[in-house]
Write an enzyme that holds these catalytic residues in place. Sequence first.
Site, mmCIF file in Angstrom:
data_model
loop_
_atom_site.group_PDB
_atom_site.id
_atom_site.type_symbol
_atom_site.label_atom_id
_atom_site.label_comp_id
_atom_site.label_asym_id
_atom_site.label_seq_id
_atom_site.Cartn_x
_atom_site.Cartn_y
_atom_site.Cartn_z
ATOM 1 N N TYR A 120 0.832 -1.201 0.000
ATOM 2 C CA TYR A 120 0.000 0.000 0.000
ATOM 3 C C TYR A 120 0.872 1.259 0.000
ATOM 4 O O TYR A 120 0.434 2.325 0.406
ATOM 5 C CB TYR A 120 -0.946 0.010 1.212
ATOM 6 C CG TYR A 120 -2.107 -0.977 1.107
ATOM 7 C CD1 TYR A 120 -2.220 -1.852 0.031
ATOM 8 C CD2 TYR A 120 -3.087 -1.025 2.085
ATOM 9 C CE1 TYR A 120 -3.274 -2.753 -0.059
ATOM 10 C CE2 TYR A 120 -4.150 -1.914 2.000
ATOM 11 C CZ TYR A 120 -4.238 -2.785 0.923
ATOM 12 O OH TYR A 120 -5.296 -3.667 0.846
ATOM 13 N N LYS A 167 5.392 -13.893 4.330
ATOM 14 C CA LYS A 167 5.548 -14.786 3.189
ATOM 15 C C LYS A 167 7.009 -14.665 2.747
ATOM 16 O O LYS A 167 7.324 -14.373 1.583
ATOM 17 C CB LYS A 167 4.554 -14.360 2.095
ATOM 18 C CG LYS A 167 4.451 -15.304 0.921
ATOM 19 C CD LYS A 167 3.634 -16.556 1.191
ATOM 20 C CE LYS A 167 3.673 -17.457 -0.039
ATOM 21 N NZ LYS A 167 3.048 -18.768 0.158
ATOM 22 N N ASP A 199 -0.564 -17.458 3.743
ATOM 23 C CA ASP A 199 -1.594 -18.205 3.004
ATOM 24 C C ASP A 199 -2.095 -19.390 3.835
ATOM 25 O O ASP A 199 -3.295 -19.587 4.017
ATOM 26 C CB ASP A 199 -1.092 -18.644 1.617
ATOM 27 C CG ASP A 199 0.297 -19.257 1.626
ATOM 28 O OD1 ASP A 199 0.962 -19.244 2.685
ATOM 29 O OD2 ASP A 199 0.734 -19.757 0.573
ATOM 30 N N ASP A 223 -5.044 -6.413 6.158
ATOM 31 C CA ASP A 223 -6.312 -5.978 5.588
ATOM 32 C C ASP A 223 -7.155 -7.205 5.236
ATOM 33 O O ASP A 223 -8.335 -7.310 5.596
ATOM 34 C CB ASP A 223 -6.016 -5.134 4.333
ATOM 35 C CG ASP A 223 -7.198 -4.300 3.895
ATOM 36 O OD1 ASP A 223 -8.214 -4.282 4.602
ATOM 37 O OD2 ASP A 223 -7.100 -3.665 2.823
ATOM 38 N N ASP A 227 -10.598 -9.040 7.352
ATOM 39 C CA ASP A 227 -11.909 -9.230 6.712
ATOM 40 C C ASP A 227 -12.315 -10.702 6.764
ATOM 41 O O ASP A 227 -13.489 -11.038 6.976
ATOM 42 C CB ASP A 227 -11.884 -8.769 5.243
ATOM 43 C CG ASP A 227 -12.196 -7.275 5.081
ATOM 44 O OD1 ASP A 227 -11.875 -6.511 6.011
ATOM 45 O OD2 ASP A 227 -12.748 -6.890 4.036
HETATM 46 MG MG MG Z 1 -10.270 -3.531 3.972
#
Ligand code: MG
Length: 326
Positions: A120, A167, A199, A223, A227
């Site tokens: 990001y 990772k 993962d 992020d 979720d």
């Molecule tokens: Mg989000």
Amino acid sequence: MTHQIAVIPGDGIGQEVTPAAVDVLEALSPDFEFVEGDAGDAVKAETGEALPQDTRDIAANSDATLFGAAGETAADVILPLRDVVGSFANVRPAVSYPGLDAVQPDTDIVFIRENTEGVYSGIESEIADGVTTLTRVVTEDASRDIAEFGFDYAAANGYDDVTVAHKANVMRETDGLFLETAEAVAEGRDAAYDTALMDALAMHLVMHPEEYGVVICPNLAGDMLSDLAAGLVGGLGLLPSANVGSENALFEPVHGSAPDIAGKGIANPSAMILSAAMLLDHLGYGDEADRVRAAVEGVLDEGPRTPDLGGDATTSDVTEAVIDRL
Ligand code: MG
Ligand code: NAI
């Protein structure tokens, strides 16, 4: 001492759940002064700017900010706003509540997400027709800050299990540095921890969330995994978050503007009200924060509930029920 709180509802259901959280804060009557600012798609359509300078100034000059959600302009709003408040850590608790029909009713995980870099970083380009690149930035300083914050958070909040997600087997330089730095922080303070490939961690979180406590993550992984955990406990209407800096902080639900339900008055205000509880904690109103959490838990357990949780109540029915319990 009066605290100034910046209130930025934004777009979609941000306009519905943010006033709900302010009503809850006002019902507690702490010494708060609310100052409202505009941000998001609507103000961009009007003025050409998704995050007007005025709103940046309000957030910068306040003791804390409550932010609802932005729509398509989310990246132009929330990334700079997190910058304005200097936040380096995004704290995202995913907790299952009694009485809700959660996929995993025994979940109590706090994602501590690096909030300034990773994928990001915003460094993207189109280097040729049909060929695009993104630069993933990982620094030792930011990795150390998030690891220290994560281990401090675990110790202060009674979490025994700390997991560092990465990772590094593929992203050897960037996640190699993230992992190595987090391990050095853990070893420096003799703290117990595990590491997990992100993962495989996604699968383990779905099957055995009860085995996890604090999960320290690079930006994108935090992020996505938070979720995913929202899905385990009953949906995005439940997850609050704090963006914490050394001097300032911004509190927002994990969800976005939810255009599919916006304007109907049926958004679940719990995530936003629980974000306001995190704000209360941050400003030293710990008892009030506990009262808000207990009131939300009571309403989640006994209703009224919004449609995302199988009920038929409105945002204001739920908000009034929370305030009644206070
Ligand atoms: Mg989000
Ligand atoms: P979203 O979080 O807005 O919605 C995902 C799903 O969850 C939808 O079905 C929605 O109805 C449901 N949902 C979310 N919050 C809810 C609540 N409080 N009560 C009941 N149901 C709820 O994510 P989506 O659909 O991916 O994005 C929609 C818009 O939001 C996009 O324009 C996106 O850019 C923006 N967004 C903004 C964020 C921010 O401002 N921080 C974060 C995520 C998305």
